[in-house]
Design an enzyme around this catalytic site. Structure first.
Site, PDB file in Angstrom:
ATOM      1  N   HIS A  39       0.823  -1.213   0.000  1.00 23.41           N
ATOM      2  CA  HIS A  39       0.000   0.000   0.000  1.00 23.41           C
ATOM      3  C   HIS A  39       0.859   1.267   0.000  1.00 23.41           C
ATOM      4  O   HIS A  39       0.464   2.307   0.532  1.00 23.41           O
ATOM      5  CB  HIS A  39      -0.985   0.018   1.180  1.00 23.41           C
ATOM      6  CG  HIS A  39      -1.901  -1.163   1.215  1.00 23.41           C
ATOM      7  ND1 HIS A  39      -3.011  -1.264   0.412  1.00 23.41           N
ATOM      8  CD2 HIS A  39      -1.851  -2.314   1.940  1.00 23.41           C
ATOM      9  CE1 HIS A  39      -3.621  -2.423   0.636  1.00 23.41           C
ATOM     10  NE2 HIS A  39      -2.929  -3.081   1.560  1.00 23.41           N
ATOM     11  N   SER A  89      17.171  18.252 -17.549  1.00 21.75           N
ATOM     12  CA  SER A  89      16.246  19.383 -17.645  1.00 21.75           C
ATOM     13  C   SER A  89      16.892  20.513 -18.429  1.00 21.75           C
ATOM     14  O   SER A  89      18.105  20.708 -18.396  1.00 21.75           O
ATOM     15  CB  SER A  89      15.879  19.869 -16.235  1.00 21.75           C
ATOM     16  OG  SER A  89      15.179  21.098 -16.294  1.00 21.75           O
TER      17      SER A  89
END
Length: 455
Positions: free
Chosen positions: A155, A278
């Site tokens: 989870h 980037s």
């Protein structure tokens, strides 16, 4: 003019590989159609159904380099038929007698479907080779990191300790099932279509099944007991299997993407000089390989859905459903090839940060071992009582910023049961790995020397 990610010079390497583009290019597609026509003529001549001289002419003329593709394209637009213009180009290189026996008894779907299966068979060899490359990298990682302790998460949050080798061995185990599925589906999928207009084989005459078996043998395919023209489960099965393979690799890519988050930093994909993260943030080292592997399978899964739709055919042949395969099957193969190739590269260059894995294991200060302590304590005081005491100790310890070991020592009932030394051992992650090592060993022993990994 390039209009697709598959043919754009700057993008095609992300979505396909040169080998797969070669298999599914237009010239190879049409050559496969010509291969069918040549095989049909050879078999019919061998059975005495057409003159040998005509068959020899047809075989010699069925070469894509003799075809004017621009003329074929113009005729396709004019007469609205995909195959006849190609046949007319072949006939230009035949004598009048030879031309009479081209495409003798066949229908368009015989040619197009058999051609598609020949392309799939070529692609299948590449898929198997690259699946093996991925499998070998996973086997290597599973062995090298058999005992590299890391956090197991459920989870999305920390649960219990595992090893990185265990994670990789599970992926390897899954891929091995896909390899077996490829083996199992091959006899069903790689078959020819020699059935005529409505699948009755009436146009092929009383020796129709002999013709079909002969064509199949010439092309290295199987023959069938009855027409599969309206039964598209063969193609749907293969595309769906590719979607499953892509799904597994997408899961691996997505997991490695998440494990590269700075907050985890448990792995990092290989870095090459000049790799840029980037245009505005020079420091970034983005997980582009992992995210591309994770992304690509989405289109494959949607194409699999299209193939399930194509199974719904009308009567004995249906162009509405059938022609959708012409888009979805090549795309699926191109993208699956890219996923396999990129996944192998990602795993080969993967850097495993064992220090970060150890740091993340310690992040919860031992609370990761609550299950182990509960089971040990339960043997002495009962499971429900043990759960209650450990809940009290954990909640109090977390609130006070204590380690799990110190929280246990601070709980009087627990401290009365265990000594300090026992608490230290009970809260050591490497001592609570269950059968992780043995499971890895079983998978690696089974797969060592496996045929699919040697492909």
């Amino acid at each position: 003019m390039s209009v697709s990610v598959f043919d754009m010079t700057t993008m095609q390497h992300l979505w396909s590989t040169p080998e797969l583009r070669e298999i599914f290019c237009e010239t190879n597609r049409l050559q496969k159609w010509l291969d069918f026509e040549a095989a049909l003529a050879k078999v019919q001549a061998r059975l005495g159904l057409i003159p040998q001289a005509a068959a020899d002419e047809i075989v010699a003329a069925c070469r894509i380099e003799t075809i004017d593709l621009e003329a074929v394209a113009a005729d396709v637009r004019r007469i609205k038929h995909t195959l006849v213009p190609l046949l007319k180009q072949v006939q230009k290189n035949l004598s009048k007698d030879g031309a009479e026996y081209l495409h003798y008894g066949a229908t368009t779907q015989d040619v197009v479907d058999t051609g598609l299966i020949l392309q799939l068979k070529e692609a299948d060899a590449i898929f198997r080779r690259d699946l093996a490359a991925v499998g070998r990298e996973l086997a290597r990682l599973a062995g090298e990191h058999r005992d590299t302790v890391m956090v197991g998460r459920t989870h999305g949050v920390q649960a219990l300790p595992i090893t990185f080798g265990h994670k990789c061995a599970i992926w390897l185990d899954e891929l091995s099932r896909h390899a077996r599925r490829l083996d199992e589906c091959a006899p069903r999928v790689f078959v020819c279509m020699v059935v005529g207009a409505v699948g009755s084989q009436a146009s092929y005459g009383p020796r129709a099944h002999e013709i079909e078996k002969g064509v199949a043998e010439e092309l290295g395919l199987g023959a069938t007991d009855i027409s599969w023209a309206p039964s598209r489960d063969r193609v749907a099965e293969y595309v769906t299997l590719l979607a499953m393979i892509a799904g597994t690799l997408s899961k691996i890519g997505n997991e490695l993407f998440n494990m590269q988050r700075n907050e985890f930093a448990e792995v990092e994909e290989g870095f090459t000089e000049g790799k840029l993260g980037s245009s505005t943030m020079p420091h970034k080292r983005n997980p582009v390989a992992a995210e591309n592997v994770a992304m690509l399978s989405r289109s494959v899964r949607y194409n699999a859905a299209m193939m399930l739709e194509a199974m719904v055919q009308e009567h004995e042949r249906d162009g509405i459903a059938w022609k959708s395969e012409w888009k979805s099957v090549p795309e699926t193969c191109l993208v699956t090839g890219a996923i396999l190739f990129q996944a192998a590269g990602l795993l080969k260059g993967l850097r495993v940060n064992q220090d970060a894995m150890a740091r993340n294991v310690d992040m919860m200060k031992g609370y990761l071992l609550s299950e182990r302590v509960m089971l040990e304590l339960g043997d002495k005081v009962g499971k429900n009582t043990a759960h209650e005491w450990l809940y009290e100790a954990s909640m109090s310890g977390i609130e006070k910023g204590l380690s799990f070991a110190d929280a246990l020592r601070a709980h009087h009932e627990v401290a009365d049961v265990f000594t300090d030394e026992e608490i230290e051992k009970l809260t050591e992650p490497s001592r609570y790995l269950g059968a992780v090592g043995e499971s890895i060993d079983r998978v690696l022993a089974r797969e060592t020397g496996a045929a699919w990994l040697a492909a």
